[in-house]
Design a protein around this motif. Structure first.
Motif, PDB file in Angstrom:
ATOM      1  N   SER A 117       0.207  -2.574  -8.913  1.00 57.86           N
ATOM      2  CA  SER A 117       0.425  -1.895  -8.198  1.00 57.86           C
ATOM      3  C   SER A 117       1.636  -3.001  -7.555  1.00 57.86           C
ATOM      4  O   SER A 117       2.180  -2.971  -6.568  1.00 57.86           O
ATOM      5  N   PHE A 118       0.919  -4.150  -7.087  1.00 58.32           N
ATOM      6  CA  PHE A 118       1.133  -4.985  -6.435  1.00 58.32           C
ATOM      7  C   PHE A 118       1.951  -6.051  -6.911  1.00 58.32           C
ATOM      8  O   PHE A 118       2.033  -6.683  -8.952  1.00 58.32           O
ATOM      9  N   ASP A 119       3.188  -6.406  -6.959  1.00 56.55           N
ATOM     10  CA  ASP A 119       4.127  -7.762  -7.692  1.00 56.55           C
ATOM     11  C   ASP A 119       2.815  -8.896  -7.417  1.00 56.55           C
ATOM     12  O   ASP A 119       3.023  -9.377  -6.577  1.00 56.55           O
ATOM     13  N   PRO A 120       3.458  -9.450  -8.884  1.00 56.32           N
ATOM     14  CA  PRO A 120       2.340 -10.486  -8.767  1.00 56.32           C
ATOM     15  C   PRO A 120       2.716 -12.102  -8.658  1.00 56.32           C
ATOM     16  O   PRO A 120       1.173 -13.106  -8.016  1.00 56.32           O
ATOM     17  N   ARG A 121       4.439 -11.870  -8.465  1.00 54.51           N
ATOM     18  CA  ARG A 121       4.216 -12.855  -7.780  1.00 54.51           C
ATOM     19  C   ARG A 121       4.498 -13.459  -5.777  1.00 54.51           C
ATOM     20  O   ARG A 121       5.611 -14.402  -4.984  1.00 54.51           O
ATOM     21  N   TRP A 122       4.424 -11.943  -5.363  1.00 56.91           N
ATOM     22  CA  TRP A 122       4.122 -11.902  -4.360  1.00 56.91           C
ATOM     23  C   TRP A 122       3.025 -12.262  -3.459  1.00 56.91           C
ATOM     24  O   TRP A 122       2.526 -11.629  -4.516  1.00 56.91           O
ATOM     25  N   THR A 123       3.182 -12.946  -1.934  1.00 57.51           N
ATOM     26  CA  THR A 123       1.752 -13.202  -1.921  1.00 57.51           C
ATOM     27  C   THR A 123       1.062 -12.240  -0.449  1.00 57.51           C
ATOM     28  O   THR A 123       2.318 -10.751  -0.801  1.00 57.51           O
ATOM     29  N   VAL A 124       0.087 -11.889  -0.400  1.00 53.69           N
ATOM     30  CA  VAL A 124      -0.055 -10.648   0.452  1.00 53.69           C
ATOM     31  C   VAL A 124       0.872 -10.761   1.554  1.00 53.69           C
ATOM     32  O   VAL A 124       1.106  -9.860   2.324  1.00 53.69           O
ATOM     33  N   ARG A 125       1.248 -12.236   2.345  1.00 54.41           N
ATOM     34  CA  ARG A 125       1.723 -11.641   3.902  1.00 54.41           C
ATOM     35  C   ARG A 125       3.353 -10.690   3.721  1.00 54.41           C
ATOM     36  O   ARG A 125       3.865 -10.197   4.114  1.00 54.41           O
ATOM     37  N   GLN A 140      -8.294  -4.134  -3.247  1.00 58.24           N
ATOM     38  CA  GLN A 140      -8.254  -2.841  -2.353  1.00 58.24           C
ATOM     39  C   GLN A 140      -8.284  -2.480  -1.030  1.00 58.24           C
ATOM     40  O   GLN A 140      -7.152  -1.767  -0.512  1.00 58.24           O
ATOM     41  N   ARG A 141      -8.664  -4.242  -0.566  1.00 57.14           N
ATOM     42  CA  ARG A 141      -8.908  -3.463   1.031  1.00 57.14           C
ATOM     43  C   ARG A 141      -6.888  -4.072   1.510  1.00 57.14           C
ATOM     44  O   ARG A 141      -6.478  -3.180   2.592  1.00 57.14           O
ATOM     45  N   VAL A 142      -6.646  -5.034   0.551  1.00 53.73           N
ATOM     46  CA  VAL A 142      -4.898  -5.094   0.727  1.00 53.73           C
ATOM     47  C   VAL A 142      -4.635  -3.938   0.885  1.00 53.73           C
ATOM     48  O   VAL A 142      -3.681  -3.382   1.330  1.00 53.73           O
ATOM     49  N   ALA A 143      -4.172  -3.289  -0.252  1.00 58.64           N
ATOM     50  CA  ALA A 143      -3.874  -2.262  -0.481  1.00 58.64           C
ATOM     51  C   ALA A 143      -4.023  -1.112   0.235  1.00 58.64           C
ATOM     52  O   ALA A 143      -2.643  -0.565   1.113  1.00 58.64           O
ATOM     53  N   ILE A 144      -4.910  -0.842   1.263  1.00 59.36           N
ATOM     54  CA  ILE A 144      -5.358   0.362   2.179  1.00 59.36           C
ATOM     55  C   ILE A 144      -4.537  -1.061   3.352  1.00 59.36           C
ATOM     56  O   ILE A 144      -3.948   0.408   4.484  1.00 59.36           O
ATOM     57  N   ALA A 145      -4.268  -1.702   3.943  1.00 65.68           N
ATOM     58  CA  ALA A 145      -3.796  -1.739   4.645  1.00 65.68           C
ATOM     59  C   ALA A 145      -2.304  -1.545   4.509  1.00 65.68           C
ATOM     60  O   ALA A 145      -1.172  -1.637   5.573  1.00 65.68           O
ATOM     61  N   ARG A 146      -1.776  -1.992   3.461  1.00 67.48           N
ATOM     62  CA  ARG A 146      -0.240  -1.999   3.425  1.00 67.48           C
ATOM     63  C   ARG A 146       0.398   0.000   3.537  1.00 67.48           C
ATOM     64  O   ARG A 146       1.097  -0.045   3.689  1.00 67.48           O
ATOM     65  N   ALA A 147      -0.967   0.475   2.507  1.00 70.56           N
ATOM     66  CA  ALA A 147      -0.990   2.065   3.106  1.00 70.56           C
ATOM     67  C   ALA A 147      -1.267   2.178   4.698  1.00 70.56           C
ATOM     68  O   ALA A 147      -0.580   3.141   5.034  1.00 70.56           O
ATOM     69  N   ILE A 148      -1.330   1.904   5.724  1.00 70.59           N
ATOM     70  CA  ILE A 148      -1.699   2.811   6.844  1.00 70.59           C
ATOM     71  C   ILE A 148      -0.972   1.771   7.677  1.00 70.59           C
ATOM     72  O   ILE A 148      -0.673   1.996   8.918  1.00 70.59           O
ATOM     73  N   ALA A 149      -0.626   0.757   7.020  1.00 70.29           N
ATOM     74  CA  ALA A 149       0.408  -0.134   7.831  1.00 70.29           C
ATOM     75  C   ALA A 149       1.768   1.166   8.743  1.00 70.29           C
ATOM     76  O   ALA A 149       2.207   0.436   9.670  1.00 70.29           O
ATOM     77  N   PRO A 150       2.397   1.713   7.526  1.00 72.50           N
ATOM     78  CA  PRO A 150       3.652   2.763   8.464  1.00 72.50           C
ATOM     79  C   PRO A 150       3.115   3.647   8.866  1.00 72.50           C
ATOM     80  O   PRO A 150       4.111   4.836   9.190  1.00 72.50           O
ATOM     81  N   ARG A 151       1.840   3.641   9.691  1.00 75.13           N
ATOM     82  CA  ARG A 151       0.881   4.603  10.250  1.00 75.13           C
ATOM     83  C   ARG A 151       1.491   6.132   9.125  1.00 75.13           C
ATOM     84  O   ARG A 151       2.192   7.588  10.422  1.00 75.13           O
ATOM     85  N   PRO A 152       1.017   6.173   8.147  1.00 73.72           N
ATOM     86  CA  PRO A 152       1.486   7.338   7.304  1.00 73.72           C
ATOM     87  C   PRO A 152       0.342   8.433   8.127  1.00 73.72           C
ATOM     88  O   PRO A 152      -0.226   8.121   8.822  1.00 73.72           O
ATOM     89  N   SER A 153       1.132   9.773   7.684  1.00 70.15           N
ATOM     90  CA  SER A 153      -0.030  11.334   8.258  1.00 70.15           C
ATOM     91  C   SER A 153      -0.858  11.610   7.122  1.00 70.15           C
ATOM     92  O   SER A 153      -1.647  12.277   6.994  1.00 70.15           O
ATOM     93  N   LEU A 154      -0.208  11.136   5.950  1.00 70.03           N
ATOM     94  CA  LEU A 154      -0.957  11.403   4.843  1.00 70.03           C
ATOM     95  C   LEU A 154      -1.157   9.955   3.699  1.00 70.03           C
ATOM     96  O   LEU A 154      -0.252   9.410   3.635  1.00 70.03           O
ATOM     97  N   ILE A 155      -2.357   9.631   3.325  1.00 69.70           N
ATOM     98  CA  ILE A 155      -2.100   9.279   1.919  1.00 69.70           C
ATOM     99  C   ILE A 155      -3.332   9.477   1.134  1.00 69.70           C
ATOM    100  O   ILE A 155      -4.292   9.991   1.284  1.00 69.70           O
ATOM    101  N   ILE A 199       3.347  -8.428   0.695  1.00 67.59           N
ATOM    102  CA  ILE A 199       2.783  -7.424  -0.097  1.00 67.59           C
ATOM    103  C   ILE A 199       2.883  -6.812   1.626  1.00 67.59           C
ATOM    104  O   ILE A 199       3.433  -5.038   1.240  1.00 67.59           O
ATOM    105  N   VAL A 200       2.366  -6.932   2.853  1.00 72.98           N
ATOM    106  CA  VAL A 200       1.769  -5.915   3.596  1.00 72.98           C
ATOM    107  C   VAL A 200       3.077  -6.410   4.645  1.00 72.98           C
ATOM    108  O   VAL A 200       3.033  -4.894   4.747  1.00 72.98           O
ATOM    109  N   GLY A 201       3.306  -7.410   4.668  1.00 73.87           N
ATOM    110  CA  GLY A 201       4.753  -7.378   5.070  1.00 73.87           C
ATOM    111  C   GLY A 201       5.992  -6.563   5.213  1.00 73.87           C
ATOM    112  O   GLY A 201       7.010  -5.822   6.043  1.00 73.87           O
ATOM    113  N   GLU A 202       6.302  -6.183   3.312  1.00 73.31           N
ATOM    114  CA  GLU A 202       7.053  -5.221   2.859  1.00 73.31           C
ATOM    115  C   GLU A 202       6.772  -3.929   4.248  1.00 73.31           C
ATOM    116  O   GLU A 202       7.897  -2.701   5.331  1.00 73.31           O
TER     117      GLU A 202
END
Lengths: 502, 303
Positions: free
Chosen positions: A352-360, A397-412, A362-365
Motif C-alpha cells: 500500500s506504499f509507493d515503492p519509489r517513495w521514501t518514508v519522508r 507497519q509502524r510507518v503505516a501507523i504514523a501515516r494513519a495518525i498524522a491527519p488526526r483521524p477520528s477513526l482508523i 510517505i508520511v509527509g503526504e
C-alpha cells in the motif's frame, strides 16, 4: 529403534547469510516434532534441507545428517530424488500456489504415484484425507476447491508414495481458524496411523496440541526445546516467553469506557452483486475513542463492510453516517473534506506504499512534519530517507501507523494489521495502537480473524458469518459466554496452549 | 456459445472497420481514380467517359462505398486497375507462397525458441544464448537475409538464390524471418520459466522426487507459454512486415511483392483487399490465441 532423522551441528549458508547456525536434533519414528520460530529464524530452511531443497546457492555443512539410517551428506541428486516423496513428503503453506494451478489435483497426485512407481489410486488417496466426492474432485483444479479441500489434496499428494516422514511447513497458516482445526485433526490422524511428523510454524498454539516435542528456533539456532506444556510452564529464553504469551489468549488489563458520541454508524447495510448477497442487515456503531473488533472468516463479508465504510462500495440498501453527516449515497466531493478523519492500516503496508517513495514522502503526504509522528510510533530519524522495502515488517507497519495518525483521524480502520507480523513484533504494534487510542481518543475498527488479538485490544466485538452479524457484545461477555453457535465454534477451533497442558 | 458469438461479432466489426478505413484512405489519397486506371494507356475524353461508365465512378460516394461493402461481403473484391483482372485471382495465386513462408517461419521460430529456452538453463549457456537473441532482435531482417544469402547461396551454393521452387528455396527466407521471432520468444519464455520455477508449486513438484527436467517441462513450461501466447498478435505483424522485405530480398513471389507493386501504382482495389485480408487473418489468429489460453489455463474457463 534408531532415529528416522538425525541432524548434528547443521549449518546452512547462502553466500554471507548464515540461515542455520549449528543446530542438532533427532526425530524418532512415530513422533511429532515441531520447529517454531519467526520468519528468518531458519526453520523453513532446516525443513527443506532434509529433502535436499535448501535452495539455489545454499551451502550445507553438518557433522551428521542421517536420513533413515543413511548418511545424506554425500547424496547425489538421484539419491535425493528417492528421498523426496519416498522417504519424506513435503506440505507447504498455501495450496492455491503450492499445487500447480494449471493441473488438476488428480494429475498432481498421480504424478507422485508414477514417479515412485507405487500402486495406488488417486481417488482412494483423496478419500483417505476426507475429501468428499473424490471422483469429482480429482478432475478439478486448485482454484475450484475451498482452502481446506486444497490443503487436503496437497497432503494427499505428499503422502501418496507412503513416505514414513511428513514435513509440513506452515500447513494451516493460510486457512481460517475452523478449517485450520480440521486440517490439524487430519494431521493428528496421520500421526495416529504411525506416520512421523515434522511441523514448522510461527505459532506455538497451532502445533501445541500435536507436537510431542517443540524446538524453538531464533536466528538460525535452537534456543529452547521441550513439550508445549513444559514451555508454557517454564520458558527460560525470552523469545520463548514471547511465543507463549502470543499463543495464550491474553485478556486485557484494564477496560476504559470510551467517551460518548458516535463517530461512524452503519444501519441495515446490504450489498448485492447480481443475485449474490455478500452482506445483509449489518448494523455497526463505533463510538468516539472506542475499539470495535470485527471477526469473521474469509468470505464472511467483513472486508465488504470495511470497503463500504471507506465509500469504496455503495450499499445496495441501508445507510452509513460518518462524523455527523451522511457518508453513503452522497457525491465524493461532499465526502472529501471528511476523508482525513478516516484512515486505514492494511495487512501488508509494503503493497500500500509507493515503492519509489521514501518514508519522508510517505508520511509527509499526510503532514508537513513527519518526524514527530515517526517518533511517536517508536522510529527514529534514520528511517526518513529509506524506501519501504528497506524496512522490516514491523517498521513498515509502524510507518503505516504514523501515516494513519498524522491527519488526526477520528477513526482508523485496521484490516488485519498484525497478521503478517512475527509474534514478537505483534505485541509491540498492538501496544502502540492501544496507546494511540488512549492518548488521542481515536476510535479503531479492528478487523481480524485472530480472536486472541481482538480479545486483547477491543472493547466490543461483532462476529460475522455469511454476510450477517451473528453476535455482538462487550469482549468479556462474548468470549466468556458466547451466545451464537458459530461464535462457540470459532472459540473452540482457536488453538490454545491450554489443550496441550498435561 | 454466447462467447463464440460475441467473438465472431467483434471480429466482423474489426473487418468492417478495416475495410472502411482503407476505403476512406483511398478517397483521401491525391490523384484521380481514372488516372490510375488509365495508367500508361491512351488518354482521350471518350476513354475517360467509358471508364467512368464502366466502373460506376459517377455514382455518389456513399453508394459506391455501400456497393463496395456489399460486394466484399460476397467475396467480390473488385478488379485490379493495373492488371485488369479480378483481385481475388491475383491474391489467390500469390497467397500460397506467402502462406508457406509465414507458416514455416512461425513454426521454426517457435520451435527454436522452445528448444533454446528449455536447454539453456545453465549460466554460461544462458549468457551466450541471451546475447545472441539480443543481436538477432536488433538486426533488421533484410540484413539477416542478405548475410544468409551471401554465405549459404553465393559462397557454398547450398540453396537457390531466388525463386520458390521446392523446399530448398523456402529454407533461407523462413530462417531469415524466424530468427528475430525466436529471439523475442526465447526471452519471454525464459523469463516465464524463471518465474514459474521460483513459485511454491515448483518446490512441491521437486519435493515429489521429480527430476529438474520434469519440473521444467511438465510444470514450468505451461506457465511460461501464457505470456508467449500474448505475443501472437505481434508475431503476425512481424510476419506481415517481414514477408514484404524477405520476398524482395529473395526474389520470391507472394503477397509482399503484390502489395508493394499495388501501393506504388495506386492499384487501390488490390491494396484494399490486402488490408481486409490482413484484418481477417489478424482476427483469426487472435481468436486462436484465446482458444489456446483456455486450453493452457483452466482458471480462465468458466465452470
Amino acid at each position: 529403534m534408531s532415529a528416522l532423522v538425525e541432524v548434528e551441528d547443521l549449518h546452512v549458508t547462502f553466500g554471507d547469510v548464515q540461515a542455520v547456525r549449528g543446530i542438532s536434533f533427532a526425530v524418532e519414528p512415530g513422533e511429532c516434532v515441531a520447529i517454531v520460530g519467526e520468519s528468518g529464524s531458519g526453520k523453513s530452511v532446516t525443513a527443506r534441507t532434509l529433502v535436499g531443497l535448501a535452495g539455489p546457492g545454499a551451502e550445507v555443512r553438518a557433522a551428521a545428517l542421517t536420513l533413515d539410517g543413511r548418511d545424506a551428506r554425500g547424496f547425489a541428486e538421484r539419491d535425493w530424488r528417492r528421498v523426496r516423496g519416498g522417504f519424506a513428503g513435503l506440505v507447504l503453506q498455501d495450496a492455491l500456489v503450492s499445487l500447480d494451478p494449471l493441473r488438476s489435483i488428480g494429475a498432481e497426485i498421480g504424478e507422485v504415484l508414477r514417479e515412485h512407481q507405487v500402486d495406488g489410486e488417486v481417488v482412494r488417496l483423496l478419500a483417505d484425507v476426507h475429501v468428499p466426492e473424490p471422483e469429482r474432485r480429482a478432475k478439478q483444479y486448485p482454484h475450484q476447491l475451498s482452502g481446506g479441500l486444497r490443503q487436503r489434496a496437497l497432503i494427499a499428494s505428499a503422502i501418496a508414495a507412503s513416505p514414513p516422514l511428513l514435513i509440513a511447513d506452515e500447513p494451516t497458516t493460510a486457512l481460517d481458524v475452523t478449517v485450520q482445526a480440521r486440517i490439524l485433526g487430519l494431521l493428528g490422524e496421520l500421526k495416529e496411523a504411525g506416520r512421523t511428523l515434522l511441523l514448522i510454524s510461527h505459532d506455538l498454539a497451532v502445533v501445541a496440541k500435536l507436537a510431542d516435542r517443540v524446538l524453538v528456533m531464533k536466528d538460525g539456532q535452537i534456543v529452547e526445546s521441550g513439550t508445549a506444556g513444559m514451555l508454557r510452564a517454564g520458558a527460560r529464553h525470552p523469545y520463548t516467553k514471547q511465543l507463549v504469551a502470543a499463543a495464550e489468549l491474553h485478556p486485557r488489563a484494564a477496560t476504559k469506557r470510551p467517551s460518548t458520541g458516535v463517530v461512524a454508524e452503519v444501519r441495515g447495510f446490504r450489498k448485492d452483486y447480481g443475485r449474490h448477497t455478500v452482506a445483509r442487515d449489518v448494523d455497526l456503531t463505533v463510538h468516539r475513542g472506542e475499539i470495535v473488533g470485527l471477526v469473521g472468516e474469509s468470505g464472511s463479508g467483513k472486508t465488504t463492510v470495511a470497503h463500504a465504510l471507506f465509500g469504496l462500495v455503495e450499499p445496495t440498501a441501508g445507510e452509513i453516517t460518518f462524523e455527523d453527516g451522511p457518508w453513503s449515497g452522497v457525491p465524493e466531493r461532499r465526502r472529501r473534506p471528511r476523508r482525513r478523519k478516516l484512515q486505514l492500516i492494511s495487512q501488508d503496508p509494503l503493497s500500500s506504499f509507493d515503492p519509489r517513495w521514501t518514508v519522508r514522502r510517505i508520511v509527509g503526504e499526510a503532514t508537513g512534519t513527519p518526524l514527530p509522528f515517526l517518533e511517536r510510533v517508536g522510529l527514529t530519524a534514520d528511517v526518513l530517507d529509506r524506501y519501504p522495502r528497506q524496512l522490516s515488517g514491523g517498521q513498515r507497519q509502524r510507518v503505516a501507523i504514523a501515516r494513519a495518525i498524522a491527519p488526526r483521524p477520528s477513526l482508523i480502520v485496521c484490516d488485519e494489521p498484525v497478521s503478517a507480523l512475527d509474534v514478537s513484533v505483534q505485541a509491540q504494534v498492538l501496544g502502540l495502537l492501544a496507546g494511540i487510542r488512549a492518548e488521542d481518543g481515536t476510535a479503531l475498527l479492528f478487523i481480524s480473524h485472530d480472536l486472541a488479538v481482538i480479545r486483547h485490544l477491543a472493547d466490543r466485538v461483532l462476529v460475522m458469518k455469511d454476510g450477517a452479524v451473528v453476535e455482538e457484545g462487550p469482549v468479556e461477555r462474548v468470549f466468556a459466554a458466547p451466545e451464537h453457535e458459530y461464535t462457540r465454534a470459532l472459540l473452540a477451533a482457536a488453538p490454545t496452549l491450554e489443550v496441550a497442558a498435561p | 456459445m454466447r462467447a463464440v458469438l460475441r467473438r465472431a461479432g467483434s471480429g466482423l466489426i474489426v473487418l468492417w472497420a478495416a475495410a472502411t478505413a482503407a476505403y476512406l484512405a483511398l478517397l483521401a489519397a491525391p490523384g484521380d481514380t481514372v488516372d490510375s486506371i488509365i495508367g500508361d494507356g491512351a488518354d482521350t475524353p471518350l476513354i475517360r467517359s467509358q471508364i467512368i461508365q464502366e466502373w460506376g465512378l459517377d455514382r455518389p460516394a456513399v453508394v459506391q462505398y455501400l456497393d463496395y461493402l456489399w460486394r466484399a461481403a460476397h467475396g467480390d473484391l473488385g478488379r485490379s486497375y493495373l492488371l485488369q483482372r479480378p483481385v481475388r485471382d491475383v491474391i489467390g495465386e500469390q497467397l500460397t507462397p506467402t502462406l508457406e513462408l509465414a507458416v514455416a517461419a512461425a513454426a521454426l521460430g517457435v520451435l527454436i525458441a522452445l528448444v533454446l529456452a528449455v536447454t539453456t538453463r545453465r549460466a554460461w549457456a544462458r549468457r551466450t544464448s541471451s546475447t545472441t537473441e539480443l543481436v538477432l532482435v536488433s538486426t533488421p531482417p533484410f540484413l539477416i537475409g542478405i548475410v544468409l544469402l551471401s554465405v549459404f547461396s553465393f559462397r557454398f551454393g547450398w540453396f537457390p538464390v531466388s525463386g520458390d521452387r521446392g523446399v530448398a528455396a523456402l529454407i533461407l527466407p523462413a530462417v531469415t524471418l524466424a530468427l528475430p521471432i525466436a529471439g523475442v520468444l526465447t526471452q519471454v519464455l525464459r523469463d516465464g520459466l524463471d518465474r514459474a520455477l521460483s513459485e511454491p508449486f515448483a518446490v512441491t513438484a521437486r519435493s515429489r522426487g521429480l527430476a529438474e527436467n520434469a519440473v521444467l517441462i511438465r510444470h514450468a513450461l505451461r506457465h511460461a507459454l501464457l505470456p508467449a501466447v500474448t505475443l501472437t498478435g505481434w508475431l503476425f505483424g512481424v510476419l506481415l512486415g517481414g514477408a514484404v522485405i524477405v520476398e524482395q530480398v529473395f526474389g520470391r513471389p507472394g503477397l509482399g511483392q503484390v502489395t508493394l507493386a499495388a501501393v506504388n501504382s495506386k492499384d487501390m482495389p488490390v491494396v484494399l483487399a490486402v488490408v481486409v485480408l490482413s484484418a481477417f487473418v489478424y482476427v483469426l489468429i487472435n481468436t486462436l490465441a484465446d482458444v489456446v489460453y483456455l486450453a493452457i489455463d483452466p482458471r480462465l474457463r468458466r465452470s
